[in-house]
Design a protein around this motif. Structure first.
Motif, mmCIF file in Angstrom:
data_model
loop_
_atom_site.group_PDB
_atom_site.id
_atom_site.type_symbol
_atom_site.label_atom_id
_atom_site.label_comp_id
_atom_site.label_asym_id
_atom_site.label_seq_id
_atom_site.Cartn_x
_atom_site.Cartn_y
_atom_site.Cartn_z
ATOM 1 N N SER A 60 -27.710 28.738 -86.355
ATOM 2 C CA SER A 60 -27.996 27.440 -86.298
ATOM 3 C C SER A 60 -29.655 27.188 -86.333
ATOM 4 O O SER A 60 -30.201 26.068 -86.559
ATOM 5 C CB SER A 60 -27.424 26.677 -85.250
ATOM 6 N N GLU A 61 -30.285 28.024 -85.879
ATOM 7 C CA GLU A 61 -31.743 27.965 -85.378
ATOM 8 C C GLU A 61 -31.959 27.112 -84.408
ATOM 9 O O GLU A 61 -33.199 26.906 -84.217
ATOM 10 C CB GLU A 61 -32.467 27.737 -86.844
ATOM 11 N N ASP A 62 -30.982 26.719 -83.521
ATOM 12 C CA ASP A 62 -31.158 25.900 -82.507
ATOM 13 C C ASP A 62 -30.536 26.670 -81.002
ATOM 14 O O ASP A 62 -31.206 26.513 -79.967
ATOM 15 C CB ASP A 62 -30.455 24.615 -82.595
ATOM 16 N N ASP A 63 -29.685 27.647 -81.288
ATOM 17 C CA ASP A 63 -29.273 28.252 -80.084
ATOM 18 C C ASP A 63 -29.977 29.664 -79.986
ATOM 19 O O ASP A 63 -30.651 30.161 -80.691
ATOM 20 C CB ASP A 63 -27.686 28.466 -80.327
ATOM 21 N N HIS A 64 -29.544 30.439 -78.955
ATOM 22 C CA HIS A 64 -30.165 31.612 -78.634
ATOM 23 C C HIS A 64 -28.928 32.691 -78.344
ATOM 24 O O HIS A 64 -28.106 32.591 -77.417
ATOM 25 C CB HIS A 64 -30.969 31.632 -77.205
ATOM 26 N N PRO A 65 -28.884 33.658 -79.106
ATOM 27 C CA PRO A 65 -27.551 34.569 -79.298
ATOM 28 C C PRO A 65 -27.632 35.202 -78.006
ATOM 29 O O PRO A 65 -28.788 35.681 -77.657
ATOM 30 C CB PRO A 65 -27.860 35.415 -80.320
ATOM 31 N N TRP A 66 -26.222 35.712 -77.367
ATOM 32 C CA TRP A 66 -26.085 36.519 -76.560
ATOM 33 C C TRP A 66 -25.446 37.708 -76.988
ATOM 34 O O TRP A 66 -24.650 37.712 -77.668
ATOM 35 C CB TRP A 66 -25.405 35.842 -75.533
ATOM 36 N N PHE A 67 -25.741 39.121 -76.408
ATOM 37 C CA PHE A 67 -25.169 40.223 -77.037
ATOM 38 C C PHE A 67 -24.956 40.802 -75.710
ATOM 39 O O PHE A 67 -25.565 41.000 -74.575
ATOM 40 C CB PHE A 67 -26.352 41.115 -77.638
ATOM 41 N N ASN A 68 -23.719 41.399 -75.672
ATOM 42 C CA ASN A 68 -23.113 42.162 -74.525
ATOM 43 C C ASN A 68 -22.468 43.599 -75.196
ATOM 44 O O ASN A 68 -22.222 43.716 -76.449
ATOM 45 C CB ASN A 68 -22.065 41.502 -73.999
ATOM 46 N N LEU A 69 -22.446 44.455 -74.271
ATOM 47 C CA LEU A 69 -22.184 45.876 -74.771
ATOM 48 C C LEU A 69 -21.628 46.782 -73.499
ATOM 49 O O LEU A 69 -22.443 46.768 -72.331
ATOM 50 C CB LEU A 69 -23.161 46.703 -75.276
ATOM 51 N N LEU A 70 -20.434 47.195 -73.473
ATOM 52 C CA LEU A 70 -20.007 47.868 -72.333
ATOM 53 C C LEU A 70 -19.130 48.982 -73.116
ATOM 54 O O LEU A 70 -18.419 49.215 -73.716
ATOM 55 C CB LEU A 70 -18.687 47.036 -71.587
ATOM 56 N N ARG A 71 -19.292 50.240 -72.325
ATOM 57 C CA ARG A 71 -18.826 51.567 -72.733
ATOM 58 C C ARG A 71 -18.225 52.368 -71.370
ATOM 59 O O ARG A 71 -19.348 52.587 -70.484
ATOM 60 C CB ARG A 71 -19.985 52.427 -73.614
ATOM 61 N N LEU A 72 -16.940 52.920 -71.484
ATOM 62 C CA LEU A 72 -16.637 53.531 -70.532
ATOM 63 C C LEU A 72 -16.036 54.821 -71.127
ATOM 64 O O LEU A 72 -15.317 54.962 -72.004
ATOM 65 C CB LEU A 72 -15.599 52.687 -69.491
ATOM 66 N N ARG A 73 -15.987 55.918 -70.528
ATOM 67 C CA ARG A 73 -15.585 57.084 -70.767
ATOM 68 C C ARG A 73 -14.881 58.081 -69.367
ATOM 69 O O ARG A 73 -15.634 58.037 -68.587
ATOM 70 C CB ARG A 73 -16.564 58.028 -71.420
ATOM 71 N N TYR A 74 -13.957 58.432 -69.619
ATOM 72 C CA TYR A 74 -13.338 59.146 -68.343
ATOM 73 C C TYR A 74 -12.810 60.429 -68.749
ATOM 74 O O TYR A 74 -12.156 60.765 -69.928
ATOM 75 C CB TYR A 74 -12.000 58.350 -67.995
ATOM 76 N N ASP A 75 -13.173 61.470 -68.080
ATOM 77 C CA ASP A 75 -12.542 62.993 -68.205
ATOM 78 C C ASP A 75 -11.247 63.106 -67.991
ATOM 79 O O ASP A 75 -10.754 62.704 -67.044
ATOM 80 C CB ASP A 75 -13.584 63.872 -67.418
ATOM 81 N N VAL A 76 -10.554 63.567 -68.956
ATOM 82 C CA VAL A 76 -9.301 63.857 -68.837
ATOM 83 C C VAL A 76 -8.902 65.454 -68.790
ATOM 84 O O VAL A 76 -9.055 65.915 -69.989
ATOM 85 C CB VAL A 76 -8.244 63.153 -69.746
ATOM 86 N N GLY A 77 -8.351 65.821 -67.693
ATOM 87 C CA GLY A 77 -8.567 67.626 -67.781
ATOM 88 C C GLY A 77 -9.733 68.320 -68.179
ATOM 89 O O GLY A 77 -10.736 67.644 -67.540
ATOM 90 N N GLU A 78 -9.660 69.510 -68.354
ATOM 91 C CA GLU A 78 -11.035 70.183 -68.368
ATOM 92 C C GLU A 78 -11.927 69.825 -69.493
ATOM 93 O O GLU A 78 -13.082 69.963 -69.566
ATOM 94 C CB GLU A 78 -10.632 71.569 -68.390
ATOM 95 N N ASN A 79 -11.093 69.599 -70.725
ATOM 96 C CA ASN A 79 -12.110 69.350 -71.890
ATOM 97 C C ASN A 79 -11.719 67.967 -72.779
ATOM 98 O O ASN A 79 -12.526 67.831 -73.676
ATOM 99 C CB ASN A 79 -12.025 70.449 -73.057
ATOM 100 N N SER A 80 -10.894 67.269 -72.295
ATOM 101 C CA SER A 80 -10.479 66.180 -72.867
ATOM 102 C C SER A 80 -11.081 64.744 -72.422
ATOM 103 O O SER A 80 -11.649 64.720 -71.322
ATOM 104 C CB SER A 80 -8.978 65.895 -72.928
ATOM 105 N N THR A 81 -11.301 63.872 -73.072
ATOM 106 C CA THR A 81 -11.861 62.517 -72.633
ATOM 107 C C THR A 81 -10.899 61.259 -73.405
ATOM 108 O O THR A 81 -10.623 61.530 -74.336
ATOM 109 C CB THR A 81 -13.239 62.290 -73.055
ATOM 110 N N ILE A 82 -11.008 60.217 -72.850
ATOM 111 C CA ILE A 82 -10.494 58.879 -73.275
ATOM 112 C C ILE A 82 -11.625 57.905 -72.788
ATOM 113 O O ILE A 82 -12.356 58.119 -71.790
ATOM 114 C CB ILE A 82 -9.219 58.908 -72.492
#
Length: 95
Positions: A4-26
């Motif tokens: 709109s050239e009147d507003d100020h955009p907001w940006f958000n970013l979230l990243r989570l990573r968890y180790d599962v076992g010895e070599n796997s991740t989620i």
């Protein structure tokens, strides 16, 4: 820059990573852009699963949401897109 050239955009970013076992991740990610009443959001979940230290599979599923009144991104509610990818590979080297 705002649509709109009147507003100020907001940006958000979230990243989570968890180790599962010895070599796997989620993990998961969330991104968001809000520009006045318009928005674009993407949420995803991913995993890297290792089997017998020789095979691994990478899985990712993502969903996007677009919308807002007067949005060129698809109107109120906007289109939703889902993607899924699952490659299975053999790796001759331990991860």
């Amino acid at each position: 820059t705002s649509l709109s050239e009147d507003d100020h955009p907001w940006f958000n970013l979230l990243r989570l990573r968890y180790d599962v076992g010895e070599n796997s991740t989620i993990g998961g990610a969330y991104t968001d852009r809000i520009d006045g009443n318009n928005y674009n959001r993407v949420a995803s979940v991913d995993a890297r699963l290792v089997f017998a230290k020789l095979y691994f599979a990478q899985v990712q599923i993502a969903q996007s949401f677009n919308g807002g009144a007067g949005s060129p991104l698809g109107g109120h509610g906007g289109p939703h897109r889902t993607q899924l990818g699952i490659p299975l590979q053999r790796d001759g080297h331990p991860p």
